[in-house]
Design an enzyme around this catalytic site. Structure first.
Site, PDB file in Angstrom:
ATOM      1  N   THR A 106       0.830  -1.214   0.000  1.00  0.00           N
ATOM      2  CA  THR A 106       0.000   0.000   0.000  1.00  0.00           C
ATOM      3  C   THR A 106       0.857   1.253   0.000  1.00  0.00           C
ATOM      4  O   THR A 106       0.338   2.359  -0.055  1.00  0.00           O
ATOM      5  CB  THR A 106      -0.913   0.054   1.251  1.00  0.00           C
ATOM      6  OG1 THR A 106      -0.107   0.041   2.429  1.00  0.00           O
ATOM      7  CG2 THR A 106      -1.874  -1.125   1.279  1.00  0.00           C
ATOM      8  N   TYR A 150      -8.582  -7.350  10.332  1.00  0.00           N
ATOM      9  CA  TYR A 150      -7.731  -6.274  10.847  1.00  0.00           C
ATOM     10  C   TYR A 150      -7.846  -6.179  12.371  1.00  0.00           C
ATOM     11  O   TYR A 150      -6.849  -6.233  13.088  1.00  0.00           O
ATOM     12  CB  TYR A 150      -8.149  -4.956  10.189  1.00  0.00           C
ATOM     13  CG  TYR A 150      -7.252  -3.788  10.514  1.00  0.00           C
ATOM     14  CD1 TYR A 150      -5.960  -3.704  10.002  1.00  0.00           C
ATOM     15  CD2 TYR A 150      -7.692  -2.751  11.327  1.00  0.00           C
ATOM     16  CE1 TYR A 150      -5.131  -2.625  10.298  1.00  0.00           C
ATOM     17  CE2 TYR A 150      -6.879  -1.670  11.629  1.00  0.00           C
ATOM     18  CZ  TYR A 150      -5.601  -1.611  11.110  1.00  0.00           C
ATOM     19  OH  TYR A 150      -4.786  -0.540  11.409  1.00  0.00           O
TER      20      TYR A 150
END
Ligand code: UDP
Length: 339
Positions: A40, A154
């Protein structure tokens, strides 16, 4: 006699917060080893850092065995773990990898800390509180997380990483710090990151309607990146009398719809608005109680949302080639983004 430099390893150091942390550590005089899989992150974030003689970049995914160049070392003093996609669309794109990044990756880095006698800092998250019933969120609050929902890869990954870090500490295997990071924004975010601040600014600057999920009455508290980096570095260096996590975030709370006026003020543009469905398990409200950070670290966010948004708009205007008087003015006052 010249004192030796501290060697700091930053996993996720090419990412949004990580790249600012690397810069701040270099400025302090550390030697910095940055590990990043560039999932990312962007090469842009490494430009400038890579020109520094005390900076080393190693492309590596902490889910995999760590590079030999790292495993051979016995002189690392500080290990910061910031490696994990943090934006919901990005961490949900490969949920298995997200979970393993937190669990396997943290285990590998904790073992590295043990081997080096290094201090280890885990960047955990406000997501450990899930969709909180307690407000604002104190560290004692144990959270309300849906362990089978799309955010669980997450949230639960970070909760497991916290458990592991505290176990290493209890067993005397590593000296650990755990930061629970609340929503953070600023230069070096990816324009396609998918989070609300970057979305709203980039949509506005490129003449698109901004996307408000649900009715926009849900709340968040936004911390500017320089404040966050300051908090992380203080947490790493502070004596910690107890083995406890520390919230880091700006306690100023906004409804998502309230951001619209701030974006208009920062860009000078009034965008159209489209409402899209609220994502599953989207927390209704979020605001850190930072009493612990205040007392243990003497830390307090200093950058108000207005100022932080002006700087962030200037950064994205430059990125997107949007020429706006409001942002040109801010850019001339700013050094945080492009160095
Ligand atoms: N959100 C929004 N529009 C967007 C992106 C996000 O309204 O384009 C909302 C999202 O539903 C959430 C809040 O803004 O309620 C913050 O979302 P973000 O993805 O930035 O972070 P989160 O705190 O949810 O991890």
């Amino acid at each position: 006699m010249k004192s030796r430099k501290t060697i700091s390893l930053v996993a996720g150091g090419a990412g949004f917060i990580g790249s600012h942390l690397c810069r701040a550590l270099l400025d302090r005089g550390d030697e910095v080893i940055c590990l990043d899989n560039l999932q990312t992150a962007r090469n842009f974030n490494l430009e400038g850092l890579e020109r520094h003689r005390d900076f080393t970049f190693l492309r590596a995914d902490i889910v995999d065995p760590l590079p030999d160049a790292v495993m051979r070392r016995r002189d690392i003093g500080r290990i910061y773990n910031l490696a994990c996609a943090a934006s919901p669309p990005q961490y949900q794109a490969d949920p298995e990898h997200t979970m393993l990044t937190s669990v396997m990756g943290t285990d590998r880095l904790l073992r590295l800390a043990e081997q080096n006698g290094a201090r280890f800092l885990l960047t955990s998250t406000s997501e450990v509180y899930g969709d909180p019933e307690a407000h604002p969120q104190q560290e004692e609050y144990r959270g309300w997380v849906n362990c089978t929902g799309p955010r669980a890869c997450y949230d639960e990954g970070k909760r497991a990483a916290e458990a592991m870090a505290f176990d290493f500490a209890r067993l005397g295997r590593a000296d650990v710090r755990v930061a629970r990071i609340f929503n953070t924004y600023g230069p070096n975010m990816h324009p396609d990151d998918g989070r609300v601040i970057s979305n709203l600014i980039c949509q506005t600057l490129s003449g698109r309607a901004i996307t408000i999920y649900g009715d926009g009455s849900q709340t968040r508290s936004f911390c500017f990146v320089s404040d966050m980096v300051d908090g992380l570095m203080r947490l790493m260096e502070a004596p910690m009398p107890d083995l406890v996590p520390v919230n880091l975030g700006n306690p100023q709370e906004y409804r998502i719809v309230d951001l619209i006026d701030h974006i208009v003020a920062a860009t000078g543009i009034s965008p159209g608005i489209v409402h899209e469905p609220l994502p599953t398990d989207d927390p209704r409200r979020r605001r850190p109680d930072i009493a612990r950070a205040r007392s243990l670290l003497g830390w307090e966010p200093r950058v108000a949302l207005e100022e932080g948004l002006r700087i962030t708009c200037a950064f994205f205007a430059e990125e997107l080639g949007a020429d706006l008087p409001a942002t040109r003015e801010s850019l001339s006052r700013l050094s945080v983004a492009a160095e």
